[in-house]
Design an enzyme around this catalytic site. Structure first.
Site, PDB file in Angstrom:
ATOM      1  CG  HIS A  62      -2.025  -1.248   1.331  1.00 57.86           C
ATOM      2  ND1 HIS A  62      -2.876  -1.287   0.502  1.00 57.86           N
ATOM      3  CD2 HIS A  62      -1.981  -1.999   1.839  1.00 57.86           C
ATOM      4  CE1 HIS A  62      -3.500  -2.110   1.275  1.00 57.86           C
ATOM      5  NE2 HIS A  62      -2.731  -3.003   1.500  1.00 57.86           N
ATOM      6  CG  LEU A  63       2.852   2.400  -2.949  1.00 55.17           C
ATOM      7  CD1 LEU A  63       3.336   3.187  -3.598  1.00 55.17           C
ATOM      8  CD2 LEU A  63       4.189   2.090  -2.030  1.00 55.17           C
ATOM      9  CG  HIS A 179      -9.537  -7.860   2.407  1.00 56.29           C
ATOM     10  ND1 HIS A 179      -8.082  -7.113   2.452  1.00 56.29           N
ATOM     11  CD2 HIS A 179     -10.006  -8.741   3.399  1.00 56.29           C
ATOM     12  CE1 HIS A 179      -8.941  -7.451   3.870  1.00 56.29           C
ATOM     13  NE2 HIS A 179      -9.276  -7.847   4.957  1.00 56.29           N
ATOM     14  CG  ASP A 305      -2.085  -6.663   3.659  1.00 54.74           C
ATOM     15  OD1 ASP A 305      -1.465  -5.053   2.584  1.00 54.74           O
ATOM     16  OD2 ASP A 305      -2.555  -7.484   4.651  1.00 54.74           O
ATOM     17  N   GLY A 324      -3.136  -2.399   9.803  1.00 56.20           N
ATOM     18  CA  GLY A 324      -1.904  -1.947   9.115  1.00 56.20           C
ATOM     19  C   GLY A 324      -0.690  -2.122   9.654  1.00 56.20           C
TER      20      GLY A 324
HETATM   21  O1  DOR Z   1      -4.069  -4.110   7.488  1.00 58.29           O
HETATM   22  C1  DOR Z   1      -4.440  -4.464   6.889  1.00 58.29           C
HETATM   23  N1  DOR Z   1      -4.779  -2.924   6.171  1.00 58.29           N
HETATM   24  N2  DOR Z   1      -5.158  -4.913   5.868  1.00 58.29           N
HETATM   25  C2  DOR Z   1      -5.901  -4.555   4.679  1.00 58.29           C
HETATM   26  O2  DOR Z   1      -6.112  -5.256   4.268  1.00 58.29           O
HETATM   27  C3  DOR Z   1      -5.712  -3.209   4.668  1.00 58.29           C
HETATM   28  C4  DOR Z   1      -4.220  -2.763   4.531  1.00 58.29           C
HETATM   29  C5  DOR Z   1      -4.520  -1.101   4.699  1.00 58.29           C
HETATM   30  O3  DOR Z   1      -4.637  -0.636   4.003  1.00 58.29           O
HETATM   31  O4  DOR Z   1      -4.433   0.245   5.522  1.00 58.29           O
HETATM   32 ZN    ZN Z   2      -3.361  -5.204   1.645  1.00 55.12          ZN
END
Ligand code: DOR
Ligand code: ZN
Length: 425
Positions: A62-63, A179, A305, A324
């Protein structure tokens, strides 16, 4: 003038080279591999005593750009990637706005080129604004540069839409990444449902939220004879379902993350919000099953991830923190420490899981193998060197890692992308 790597012990997914080789890179490609190449006017990197791997590929990152540049940008995310040994990353579309139109895709590609550190491939959303109501125009997004599609962050709950997405993806030869987490079952859980959640009084997210989605997706893939890639598998039961599906010839592939094999839900008892992640950290039995599934091929690849969140976002109660943790800079070190050093997989299998298989899964035909004619994306590591994860050491804009203070194995010495040194320790 090219780039010449001298004395390379080459590790490919099928074997470790017996004798050191020189690798000559020119115009972005590996043009020659031979025991001794004259240095001439080439820039030289000496890889003596080190291992040279095909550039690592992380297909789940995720950027945050556009929309949350306070958490991460394409530039800081690329910096974290090359520091972690990655030459190619694929970024998820759950930005603000969501990557569901060609202009957004082109923007990411343009910005990544301007940064010029690693290959960044944007994924497109499956449904518009990830609202689970209407499919995006996948053909248009493919033309703009998307090879894979996901509503990651959440599942596509609408099974009919998901079926249609799989049919379009098959026609267009692109990948659907799901997901797997049913929010109706998750029902506000913030960690794994089990003895630990009961003990510490946090609301549990039951494993069935994952496995019912895994089972559904496998059934749809079976029915349509289409491919599906299952993101961040965290449970023993998910591995069993995938193993069975594969044995039946279903075209399912799956990934797992280092945090799901390095930590259990006991870590949440610290109330450290960097242990709050989706899917949640699970129990010891699940951790063991994930490791086994990586070793036996049920799980095809390892992804980080990488999910950056600011200190302000995470410095709240566990219930209120976003899900996340960051992973680009610790993924290789955790994999070597937890899987390679204990002998669960060897270095060739690690290369498969972190480069060759991800390249194959998303269709990057000239990546994932060190071979003449392939892209000059290489990662040079000292797999025995120990280092300690520190907050100050992260180049990612966010620091939400539960691994701060951990001693990891495996130091990235050089990252080479398109025949250019983009990182040097
Ligand atoms: O923990 C997570 N964070 N799982 C996800 O599927 C999305 C990600 C996020 O975008 O922060
Ligand atoms: Zn993810």
């Amino acid at each position: 003038m090219g780039l010449l790597i001298k004395n390379a012990t080459i590790v490919n997914a099928d074997k470790i080279g017996e004798k050191p080789q020189d690798i000559l890179c020119q115009d972005g490609k590996i043009i020659k591999i031979s025991p001794s190449i004259n240095a001439g006017s080439h820039e030289v990197v000496d890889a003596k005593g080190k291992k040279v791997l095909p550039g690592l590929i992380d297909i789940h990152v995720h950027l945050r750009q556009p929309g949350h540049e306070d958490k991460e940008t394409i530039e800081t995310g690329s910096m974290a990637a090359v520091k972690g040994g990655f030459t190619t990353i694929m970024c998820m579309p759950n930005t603000h706005p969501v990557i569901d139109n060609p202009m957004s895709v082109e923007y990411i590609i343009r910005e990544a080129k301007r940064v010029g550190l690693c290959n960044v491939y944007p994924m497109g959303a499956i449904t518009k604004a990830q609202k689970d109501e209407e499919l995006t125009d996948m053909a248009e997004l493919k033309s703009a540069g998307c090879m894979a599609f996901s509503d990651d962050g959440k599942a596509v709950l609408n099974s009919r839409l998901f079926r249609l997405a799989m049919e379009y993806a098959k026609m267009l030869d692109v990948l659907i990444i799901e997901h797997c987490q049913d929010p109706l079952l998750t029902a506000g859980g913030v960690m794994n449902e089990g003895a630990v959640s009961t003990r510490i009084g946090l609301k549990g997210d039951p494993g069935i939220a994952e496995t019912v989605t895994v089972a559904r997706d496998i059934e749809i893939a079976h029915y349509l004879n289409s491919k599906v890639h299952l993101a961040h598998m965290s449970l023993k039961r998910s591995c069993e379902l995938i193993r069975f599906a594969k044995s039946q010839g279903v075209k399912v592939t799956a990934e797992a993350c280092p945090h799901h094999f390095a930590l259990t839900d006991e870590a949440c008892a610290s109330f450290d919000t960097s242990t709050k992640v989706n899917p949640p950290l699970r129990g010891q039995e699940d951790v063991e099953a994930i490791k086994k599934a990586i070793a036996d091929g049920t799980i095809d690849c390892i992804v980080s991830d990488h999910a950056p969140h600011t200190k302000e976002d995470k410095e709240v109660g566990f219930d209120d923190a976003p899900f996340g943790l960051i992973g680009l800079e610790t993924s290789l070190g955790l994999t070597i420490k937890e899987l390679v050093k204990p002998g669960i997989i060897d270095l060739t299998k690690m290369v498969d899981k972190m480069s060759t298989a991800p390249a194959r899964i998303v269709g990057l035909k000239s990546k994932g193998i060190i071979k003449e004619g392939f892209d000059a994306d290489l990662t040079i590591i000292d797999e025995n060197k120990e280092w300690t994860v520190s907050q100050a050491g992260f180049v990612s804009r966010s620091k939400n890692s539960p691994f701060i203070g951990w001693k990891l194995r495996g130091q990235v010495e050089y990252t080479i992308c398109g025949g250019k040194v983009v990182y040097k320790v």
